[in-house]
Design a protein around this motif. Structure first.
Motif, mmCIF file in Angstrom:
data_model
loop_
_atom_site.group_PDB
_atom_site.id
_atom_site.type_symbol
_atom_site.label_atom_id
_atom_site.label_comp_id
_atom_site.label_asym_id
_atom_site.label_seq_id
_atom_site.Cartn_x
_atom_site.Cartn_y
_atom_site.Cartn_z
ATOM 1 N N GLN A 248 0.806 -1.236 0.000
ATOM 2 C CA GLN A 248 0.000 0.000 0.000
ATOM 3 C C GLN A 248 0.835 1.280 0.000
ATOM 4 N N SER A 249 2.138 1.192 0.309
ATOM 5 C CA SER A 249 3.000 2.387 0.390
ATOM 6 C C SER A 249 2.396 3.476 1.271
ATOM 7 N N VAL A 250 1.918 3.090 2.429
ATOM 8 C CA VAL A 250 1.385 4.064 3.394
ATOM 9 C C VAL A 250 2.404 4.272 4.513
ATOM 10 N N ILE A 251 2.984 3.141 4.980
ATOM 11 C CA ILE A 251 4.130 3.247 5.881
ATOM 12 C C ILE A 251 5.351 3.425 4.996
ATOM 13 N N HIS A 252 6.150 4.459 5.252
ATOM 14 C CA HIS A 252 7.269 4.755 4.350
ATOM 15 C C HIS A 252 8.584 4.183 4.840
ATOM 16 N N SER A 253 8.612 3.627 6.019
ATOM 17 C CA SER A 253 9.688 2.835 6.630
ATOM 18 C C SER A 253 9.543 2.911 8.137
ATOM 19 N N MET A 254 10.326 2.053 8.839
ATOM 20 C CA MET A 254 10.194 1.955 10.296
ATOM 21 C C MET A 254 11.563 1.776 10.941
ATOM 22 N N VAL A 255 11.608 2.065 12.245
ATOM 23 C CA VAL A 255 12.820 1.834 13.025
ATOM 24 C C VAL A 255 12.442 1.013 14.247
ATOM 25 N N GLN A 256 13.168 -0.084 14.435
ATOM 26 C CA GLN A 256 12.898 -0.987 15.563
ATOM 27 C C GLN A 256 13.938 -0.749 16.653
ATOM 28 N N PRO A 282 13.842 22.000 11.247
ATOM 29 C CA PRO A 282 13.001 21.154 12.099
ATOM 30 C C PRO A 282 11.553 21.647 12.257
ATOM 31 N N ASP A 283 11.158 22.646 11.487
ATOM 32 C CA ASP A 283 9.748 23.067 11.529
ATOM 33 C C ASP A 283 8.910 22.130 10.667
ATOM 34 N N ARG A 284 7.609 22.365 10.648
ATOM 35 C CA ARG A 284 6.702 21.639 9.750
ATOM 36 C C ARG A 284 5.914 22.678 8.963
ATOM 37 N N ILE A 285 5.763 22.448 7.666
ATOM 38 C CA ILE A 285 4.972 23.355 6.833
ATOM 39 C C ILE A 285 3.976 22.554 6.002
ATOM 40 N N SER A 286 2.977 23.218 5.464
ATOM 41 C CA SER A 286 2.009 22.495 4.631
ATOM 42 C C SER A 286 2.669 22.128 3.298
ATOM 43 N N ALA A 287 2.220 20.989 2.753
ATOM 44 C CA ALA A 287 2.842 20.455 1.535
ATOM 45 C C ALA A 287 1.837 20.309 0.399
ATOM 46 N N GLY A 288 0.561 20.595 0.675
ATOM 47 C CA GLY A 288 -0.461 20.399 -0.348
ATOM 48 C C GLY A 288 -0.892 18.948 -0.472
ATOM 49 N N VAL A 289 -0.498 18.115 0.503
ATOM 50 C CA VAL A 289 -0.809 16.678 0.441
ATOM 51 C C VAL A 289 -2.107 16.404 1.189
ATOM 52 N N GLU A 290 -2.959 15.596 0.574
ATOM 53 C CA GLU A 290 -4.219 15.181 1.213
ATOM 54 C C GLU A 290 -3.915 14.486 2.544
ATOM 55 N N PRO A 291 -4.682 14.770 3.607
ATOM 56 C CA PRO A 291 -4.454 14.030 4.852
ATOM 57 C C PRO A 291 -4.743 12.542 4.659
ATOM 58 N N LEU A 292 -4.038 11.735 5.422
ATOM 59 C CA LEU A 292 -4.194 10.281 5.306
ATOM 60 C C LEU A 292 -5.570 9.867 5.830
ATOM 61 N N ASN A 293 -6.293 9.086 5.054
ATOM 62 C CA ASN A 293 -7.595 8.590 5.505
ATOM 63 C C ASN A 293 -7.486 7.100 5.822
ATOM 64 N N LEU A 294 -7.295 6.798 7.121
ATOM 65 C CA LEU A 294 -7.055 5.404 7.516
ATOM 66 C C LEU A 294 -8.275 4.527 7.287
ATOM 67 N N PHE A 295 -9.462 5.103 7.361
ATOM 68 C CA PHE A 295 -10.670 4.282 7.151
ATOM 69 C C PHE A 295 -10.783 3.853 5.694
ATOM 70 N N GLU A 296 -10.341 4.746 4.806
ATOM 71 C CA GLU A 296 -10.355 4.388 3.385
ATOM 72 C C GLU A 296 -9.309 3.306 3.102
ATOM 73 N N ILE A 297 -8.143 3.434 3.743
ATOM 74 C CA ILE A 297 -7.063 2.457 3.526
ATOM 75 C C ILE A 297 -7.444 1.114 4.157
ATOM 76 N N ALA A 298 -8.022 1.169 5.344
ATOM 77 C CA ALA A 298 -8.592 0.017 6.052
ATOM 78 C C ALA A 298 -7.593 -1.058 6.465
#
Ligand code: NAD
Ligand code: MG
Length: 395
Positions: A248-256, A282-298
Motif C-alpha cells: 500500500q506504500s502508506v508506511i514509508h519505513s520503520m525503526v525498531q 526542524p519546523d513543519r509546513i504544509s505540503a499540499g498533500v491530502e491528509p491520510l484517511n485510515l478508514f479508506e485504507i482500512a
C-alpha cells in the motif's frame, strides 16, 4: 528567507519541489533552476519562479532557452554544461540545494553543494551509491546538512532519535525496516516478467515518478540502491536493514528499538511530504498533500521480498557486501541496462543479467576518500562493458 537551487527542476522531484516552494513565498526564494534538455518546461518554470540563474546541461538547449526567454523583463542568467551545475550549487545566496538529477550524472553537483556547506536535500540516491564515503565526508567536513528526500530514508530520519549521528546503537536502534511497494510486478511469475514492456514497467501502482526510477522499482534495483543509500546516511550495515514488502506504500519505513518499540512514519504516497519536511526541518509546513484517511485504507499488508524473482535485489546485497567499487559498477551497468530497456533494445529480464555480467567482469577494488577520479574511471569502464554486454544481448 532561504535561497534555493533546484537541480533537475524539470523532473518529477523537481516539479514537486517547486510546488511546495511556491506555497511558501514568505520562506523560500528560487535562486537557480537546472535541467538537461527540456527547454519548454524550463522556460515555463523560469517565468513562474523568476530565478537568477537557469542551467541547461546540454549546450544547445542553453542557447534555445536564452532565445526563448529574451522577452522576459529580467531574464535569468543562462549557463550551459555541467560546470554550470556546480556553479549554482555553490552560489553564496543559495542556502538549500535540492539534488534531484537522476543517476550518477548528479554526483558532481551534489558534491559541490556538500563542499559549499549547503543544506543538501538529497533525492539523487545514485550519488550516495557511487561515492557515499566521499559525499558523507565532504558534508561533515564543510558543515553541510544532508537531509534525505527518498521517502523511505526521510521516514527513517523522522523515526530515529534526534542524536542518531552519534551512532544508531547508542540510541537503542536495533534494525531499520525498509519498506518496498514491490513495484508493478510484485506478484508476476518469472515467465511473465520476461515479456513486460517499458509502459508496464513505468506504471507504478502507487507513485508517479521519472522513468528510470520507475523501472528500478519494477526490477527492485531501487530497493537495492536504497539499502546502500541507508548504510551511508545512517552509518549502518546491510545486516541491520530488513526489506519489508508493503504494497500500500502508506508506511514509508520503520525503526525498531531495543525495547521492542517500532516507530513508523505514515502518509499518502506523495513526494511533497518528504520534500516539505526537509525544506522546513526542524519546523513543519504544509505540503499540499491530502491528509491520510485510515478508514479508506482500512488495512496494511506486509510480506517478505522475493530475491529469486528479483535478481537485482540480490545483486545489490552482493555489491553492498563487496563494497569498494562494486556499487559503482552495479549502478553504472544498471543505468546502461535501464536506458536500453526503455529504448526497447533489450528485454526486462536482461537488466539483471547485464548488471551481473558487468559486476563479474570488473571485480571490486577498494576506494579511499581521495578516490573520486578512481570512482569516475570505474564508472566509465563499467558503462563500456555494460554497453558491450547489451550489444551482445541484442545480437
Ligand atoms: P526525472 O527523470 O523525472 O528528472 C530528472 C531531472 O534531472 C530532470 O530535470 C532532467 O532534466 C535532469 N537530468 C537528467 N539527466 C541529466 C544530466 N545528464 N545532467 C543534468 N541533468 C540531468 O527523475 P526523478 O524521478 O525526478 O528522480 C530524480 C532523482 O530522485 C533520482 O535519483 C531518483 O532516484 C530520486 N527519487 C525520485 C523519486 C520520485 O518520486 N520521482 C523518489 C525518490 C527518489
Ligand atoms: Mg524510495
Amino acid at each position: 528567507m532561504k535561497g534555493i537551487a533546484v537541480l533537475g527542476s524539470t523532473g518529477s522531484i523537481g516539479v514537486s519541489t517547486l510546488d511546495v516552494v511556491m506555497r511558501h513565498p514568505d520562506r523560500f526564494r528560487v535562486v537557480a533552476l537546472t535541467a538537461n534538455r527540456n527547454v519548454a518546461r524550463m522556460a515555463e518554470q523560469c517565468r513562474l519562479t523568476r530565478p537568477s540563474y537557469a542551467v541547461m546541461a546540454d549546450a544547445g538547449a542553453a542557447a534555445a532557452l536564452r532565445d526563448e526567454l529574451s522577452d522576459m523583463p529580467a531574464p535569468p542568467e543562462v549557463l550551459a554544461g555541467h560546470e554550470g551545475l556546480n556553479v549554482v550549487a555553490a552560489l553564496p545566496d543559495v542556502d538549500y540545494v535540492m539534488a534531484a538529477i537522476v543517476g550518477a550524472a548528479g554526483l558532481m553537483s551534489s558534491l559541490a553543494a556538500a563542499r559549499a556547506g549547503k543544506r543538501l536535500l538529497l533525492a539523487n540516491k545514485e550519488a550516495l551509491v557511487v561515492a557515499g564515503a566521499i559525499l558523507m565526508r565532504a558534508a561533515a567536513d564543510n558543515g553541510a546538512t544532508l537531509l534525505p528526500i527518498d521517502s523511505e530514508h526521510n521516514a527513517i530520519f523522522q523515526c530515529l532519535p534526534p542524536d542518531h549521528a552519534a551512532g544508531l546503537a547508542r540510541g537503542g536502534v536495533e534494525r531499520i525496516l525498509l519498506t518496498a511497494s514491490g513495484g508493478p510486478f510484485r506478484q508476476a511469475t518469472a515467465e511473465a516478467l520476461s515479456a513486460v514492456t517499458p509502459e508496464q514497467a513505468c506504471a507504478h501502482p502507487n507513485w508517479s515518478m521519472g522513468r528510470k526510477i520507475s523501472v528500478d522499482s519494477a526490477t527492485m534495483m531501487n530497493k537495492g540502491l536504497e539499502i546502500i543509500e541507508a548504510c551511508w546516511l545512517f552509518d549502518t550495515t546491510p545486516e541491520r536493514i530488513q526489506v519489508v514488502v508493503h504494497p500500500q506504500s502508506v508506511i514509508h519505513s520503520m525503526v525498531q528499538y531495543a525495547d521492542g518499540s517500532v516507530l513508523a512514519q505514515l502518509g499518502n504516497p506523495d513526494m511533497r511530504t518528504p520534500i516539505a519536511h526537509a525544506l522546513a526541518w526542524p519546523d513543519r509546513i504544509s505540503a499540499g498533500v491530502e491528509p491520510l484517511n485510515l478508514f479508506e485504507i482500512a488495512r496494511l499488508d506486509f510480506e517478505p521480498p522475493a530475491p529469486e524473482r528479483f535478481p537485482c535485489l540480490r545483486l545489490a546485497y552482493r555489491a553492498a557486501s563487496e563494497g569498494g567499487t562494486a556499487p559503482v559498477v552495479m549502478n553504472a551497468a544498471n543505468e546502461v541496462a535501464v536506458a536500453s530497456f526503455l529504448d526497447r533494445r533489450i528485454a526486462f529480464n536482461d537488466i539483471g543479467s547485464i548488471v551481473e555480467r558487468t559486476m563479474d567482469a570488473l571485480p571490486a577494488e577498494s576506494v579511499d576518500l581521495s578516490g573520486l577520479e578512481h570512482v569516475l574511471d570505474v564508472d566509465r569502464r563499467a558503462r563500456a562493458i555494460a554497453e558491450q554486454t547489451t550489444a551482445a544481448a541484442v545480437a
